[in-house]
Design an enzyme around this catalytic site. Structure first.
Site, PDB file in Angstrom:
ATOM      1  N   GLY A  32       0.803  -1.217   0.000  1.00 55.32           N
ATOM      2  CA  GLY A  32       0.000   0.000   0.000  1.00 55.32           C
ATOM      3  C   GLY A  32       0.833   1.262   0.000  1.00 55.32           C
ATOM      4  O   GLY A  32       2.065   1.231   0.067  1.00 55.32           O
ATOM      5  N   ASP A  86      -6.937   0.247   6.035  1.00 54.85           N
ATOM      6  CA  ASP A  86      -7.936   1.118   5.425  1.00 54.85           C
ATOM      7  C   ASP A  86      -8.820   1.779   6.477  1.00 54.85           C
ATOM      8  O   ASP A  86      -9.238   2.919   6.322  1.00 54.85           O
ATOM      9  CB  ASP A  86      -8.805   0.313   4.456  1.00 54.85           C
ATOM     10  CG  ASP A  86      -7.973  -0.327   3.353  1.00 54.85           C
ATOM     11  OD1 ASP A  86      -7.069   0.339   2.834  1.00 54.85           O
ATOM     12  OD2 ASP A  86      -8.224  -1.508   3.034  1.00 54.85           O
ATOM     13  N   GLY A  99      -5.800  -2.922  -1.388  1.00 53.53           N
ATOM     14  CA  GLY A  99      -4.847  -3.290  -2.427  1.00 53.53           C
ATOM     15  C   GLY A  99      -4.938  -4.742  -2.839  1.00 53.53           C
ATOM     16  O   GLY A  99      -4.090  -5.223  -3.600  1.00 53.53           O
ATOM     17  N   GLU A 105      -1.342 -10.625   3.509  1.00 54.21           N
ATOM     18  CA  GLU A 105      -1.071  -9.724   4.633  1.00 54.21           C
ATOM     19  C   GLU A 105      -1.461 -10.364   5.967  1.00 54.21           C
ATOM     20  O   GLU A 105      -0.748 -10.235   6.966  1.00 54.21           O
ATOM     21  CB  GLU A 105      -1.828  -8.403   4.431  1.00 54.21           C
ATOM     22  CG  GLU A 105      -1.277  -7.559   3.296  1.00 54.21           C
ATOM     23  CD  GLU A 105      -2.163  -6.384   2.936  1.00 54.21           C
ATOM     24  OE1 GLU A 105      -1.664  -5.474   2.237  1.00 54.21           O
ATOM     25  OE2 GLU A 105      -3.346  -6.368   3.335  1.00 54.21           O
TER      26      GLU A 105
END
Length: 218
Positions: A32, A86, A99, A105
């Site tokens: 990101g 986010d 993303g 992640e």
């Protein structure tokens, strides 16, 4: 001016996180726009690191800066993973996956002794709101979306592992309950709700200040 300030805040949060990394560490690198500032900050320190990237984009950028990357399976437990978010709720729950790399992640965060989130103050929210990113299988996609109604495919490239990216668009309410529902749905590879137990802390940059918010994982 606001855009310039936001980018300065991203850089400040990323540089503060880079300072947490010790020589010889095994490091998980997120994905990101805030992580884009982390990579050069880490490279500038000149440490001997063993890194794993959560997306092809992060891997390319890290290699270009001279950071040493290895396959995830060769590293085992990580000392630290650093990534953006986010949305960050007061309860510590996160929404990630803008993303489309949230599956990798989450795997990397779970493997790390410390998972540190880097964010600007606008990512702090009173309550989590849709969309919640999803990674889903191609097989039976319509059945999966129907089971998760309201949900729809995102107009985006596939995930790094070739699966489809979708978004759950309904109310979140209790994040733990929704996470359980999403995880239990056949066809869902992973969702973008990250529990507070996964997070060691959040580094938040706001204007000229940088602060640490303790997470649920020591």
């Amino acid at each position: 001016m606001q855009t310039r300030t936001r980018e300065s805040e991203k850089r400040a949060a990323a540089e503060a996180a880079a300072d947490l990394v010790r020589d010889g560490a095994r490091v998980g690198l997120g994905t990101g726009s805030t992580v884009d500032y982390l990579l050069p900050a880490l490279a500038a320190r000149g440490l001997r690191l063993r890194c794993v990237a959560t997306s092809p984009a992060t891997e390319r950028a890290a290699r270009a800066l001279g950071l040493a990357l290895e396959p995830f399976d060769t590293l085992g437990a990580l000392d630290i993973a650093i990534d953006g978010a986010d949305q960050i709720a007061p309860s510590g729950w996160l929404v990630k996956g803008g993303g489309a790399a949230h599956t990798r992640e989450k795997l990397v965060a779970a493997a790390a002794r410390r998972f540190v989130v880097i964010a600007t103050a606008d990512k702090l929210v009173d309550e989590l709101r849709p969309p919640v990113p999803l990674e889903i299988l191609r097989f039976g996609v319509e059945a999966t979306l129907a089971a998760l109604h309201p949900a729809e495919l995102r107009d985006a490239p596939p995930s790094p592992d070739g699966n489809l990216i979708a978004d759950y668009l309904g109310p979140i309410g209790d994040p733990e309950a929704l996470a359980g529902r999403l995880s239990a749905a056949p066809g869902v590879v992973e969702h973008g709700l990250f529990p507070p137990e996964l997070v060691s802390g959040v580094i938040v940059a706001d204007g000229k200040s940088v602060r640490w918010i303790a997470g649920g994982h020591a």
